[in-house]
Design a protein around this motif. Sequence first.
Motif, PDB file in Angstrom:
ATOM      1  N   LEU A  83       0.830  -1.208   0.000  1.00 18.99           N
ATOM      2  CA  LEU A  83       0.000   0.000   0.000  1.00 18.99           C
ATOM      3  C   LEU A  83       0.868   1.264   0.000  1.00 18.99           C
ATOM      4  O   LEU A  83       0.408   2.339  -0.389  1.00 18.99           O
ATOM      5  N   SER A  84       2.107   1.118   0.400  1.00 20.82           N
ATOM      6  CA  SER A  84       3.027   2.248   0.377  1.00 20.82           C
ATOM      7  C   SER A  84       3.202   2.773  -1.045  1.00 20.82           C
ATOM      8  O   SER A  84       3.332   3.981  -1.263  1.00 20.82           O
ATOM      9  N   TYR A  85       3.202   1.879  -2.035  1.00 20.41           N
ATOM     10  CA  TYR A  85       3.336   2.315  -3.423  1.00 20.41           C
ATOM     11  C   TYR A  85       2.200   3.260  -3.805  1.00 20.41           C
ATOM     12  O   TYR A  85       2.405   4.236  -4.519  1.00 20.41           O
ATOM     13  N   ILE A  86       1.008   2.957  -3.324  1.00 21.43           N
ATOM     14  CA  ILE A  86      -0.159   3.789  -3.630  1.00 21.43           C
ATOM     15  C   ILE A  86      -0.015   5.156  -2.979  1.00 21.43           C
ATOM     16  O   ILE A  86      -0.266   6.192  -3.606  1.00 21.43           O
ATOM     17  N   LEU A  87       0.380   5.174  -1.716  1.00 26.55           N
ATOM     18  CA  LEU A  87       0.523   6.443  -1.006  1.00 26.55           C
ATOM     19  C   LEU A  87       1.586   7.331  -1.639  1.00 26.55           C
ATOM     20  O   LEU A  87       1.374   8.533  -1.831  1.00 26.55           O
ATOM     21  N   TRP A  89       2.737   7.170  -4.754  1.00 26.07           N
ATOM     22  CA  TRP A  89       2.284   7.566  -6.087  1.00 26.07           C
ATOM     23  C   TRP A  89       1.297   8.728  -5.985  1.00 26.07           C
ATOM     24  O   TRP A  89       1.436   9.727  -6.689  1.00 26.07           O
ATOM     25  N   GLY A  90       0.319   8.598  -5.098  1.00 25.92           N
ATOM     26  CA  GLY A  90      -0.678   9.659  -4.940  1.00 25.92           C
ATOM     27  C   GLY A  90      -0.065  10.956  -4.434  1.00 25.92           C
ATOM     28  O   GLY A  90      -0.377  12.038  -4.932  1.00 25.92           O
ATOM     29  N   ALA A  91       0.822  10.845  -3.462  1.00 23.21           N
ATOM     30  CA  ALA A  91       1.456  12.053  -2.912  1.00 23.21           C
ATOM     31  C   ALA A  91       2.342  12.724  -3.953  1.00 23.21           C
ATOM     32  O   ALA A  91       2.384  13.952  -4.040  1.00 23.21           O
ATOM     33  N   ALA A  92       3.027  11.932  -4.756  1.00 23.09           N
ATOM     34  CA  ALA A  92       3.893  12.505  -5.788  1.00 23.09           C
ATOM     35  C   ALA A  92       3.086  13.269  -6.835  1.00 23.09           C
ATOM     36  O   ALA A  92       3.598  14.184  -7.471  1.00 23.09           O
ATOM     37  N   SER A 103      -0.953   9.154 -14.892  1.00 28.75           N
ATOM     38  CA  SER A 103      -1.024   8.278 -16.058  1.00 28.75           C
ATOM     39  C   SER A 103      -2.051   7.192 -15.780  1.00 28.75           C
ATOM     40  O   SER A 103      -2.233   6.767 -14.637  1.00 28.75           O
ATOM     41  N   TRP A 104      -2.716   6.790 -16.830  1.00 31.21           N
ATOM     42  CA  TRP A 104      -3.719   5.729 -16.686  1.00 31.21           C
ATOM     43  C   TRP A 104      -3.049   4.408 -16.327  1.00 31.21           C
ATOM     44  O   TRP A 104      -3.631   3.585 -15.610  1.00 31.21           O
ATOM     45  N   GLN A 105      -1.825   4.182 -16.808  1.00 26.75           N
ATOM     46  CA  GLN A 105      -1.102   2.967 -16.448  1.00 26.75           C
ATOM     47  C   GLN A 105      -0.806   2.942 -14.948  1.00 26.75           C
ATOM     48  O   GLN A 105      -0.912   1.893 -14.307  1.00 26.75           O
ATOM     49  N   GLY A 106      -0.443   4.095 -14.407  1.00 26.13           N
ATOM     50  CA  GLY A 106      -0.203   4.183 -12.966  1.00 26.13           C
ATOM     51  C   GLY A 106      -1.463   3.884 -12.176  1.00 26.13           C
ATOM     52  O   GLY A 106      -1.430   3.161 -11.176  1.00 26.13           O
ATOM     53  N   LEU A 107      -2.578   4.442 -12.628  1.00 27.20           N
ATOM     54  CA  LEU A 107      -3.854   4.178 -11.956  1.00 27.20           C
ATOM     55  C   LEU A 107      -4.225   2.708 -12.047  1.00 27.20           C
ATOM     56  O   LEU A 107      -4.701   2.120 -11.067  1.00 27.20           O
ATOM     57  N   ALA A 108      -3.977   2.092 -13.200  1.00 29.51           N
ATOM     58  CA  ALA A 108      -4.256   0.655 -13.343  1.00 29.51           C
ATOM     59  C   ALA A 108      -3.400  -0.149 -12.368  1.00 29.51           C
ATOM     60  O   ALA A 108      -3.881  -1.093 -11.726  1.00 29.51           O
ATOM     61  N   GLY A 109      -2.128   0.238 -12.231  1.00 29.73           N
ATOM     62  CA  GLY A 109      -1.254  -0.449 -11.279  1.00 29.73           C
ATOM     63  C   GLY A 109      -1.753  -0.327  -9.853  1.00 29.73           C
ATOM     64  O   GLY A 109      -1.744  -1.293  -9.088  1.00 29.73           O
TER      65      GLY A 109
END
Length: 129
Positions: A83-87, A89-92, A103-109
Amino acid sequence: MKGVAWALCSVLLVSVAQLLLRHAMVNLPPVTDPLTLLVALKDVAPGTGALALGLAGYVVSMGCWYLALHHLALSKAYALLSLSYILVWGAALILPGSSDSFSWQGLAGVCFIVLGVRVIFLPTESRRR
């Protein structure tokens, strides 16, 4: 439930530590020039505080992780760590000064990570009884 709380605390701390360390690395001289870096750290250049807080965040995060593993199976705890990857990514995406873009690819990930954690935490047949 206590293990999940400790694991989530570790996730939050390690995510903030990642962001602080990135801020420090953008503002401090590169590690390829160790003498300049040491002088900048000694003179408390911009980024020094972020570096110290980021490293401290990692240390405290490891303490939370240690406590999480006392109460939670490694397979479940490690899934929560993703879940750290999500946090991050969102914060960045939303923090000022960040060059990251949506990016849509990031959201898919991110969606796949959430789905994977959800699948790992689904109750098994033996627990339902």
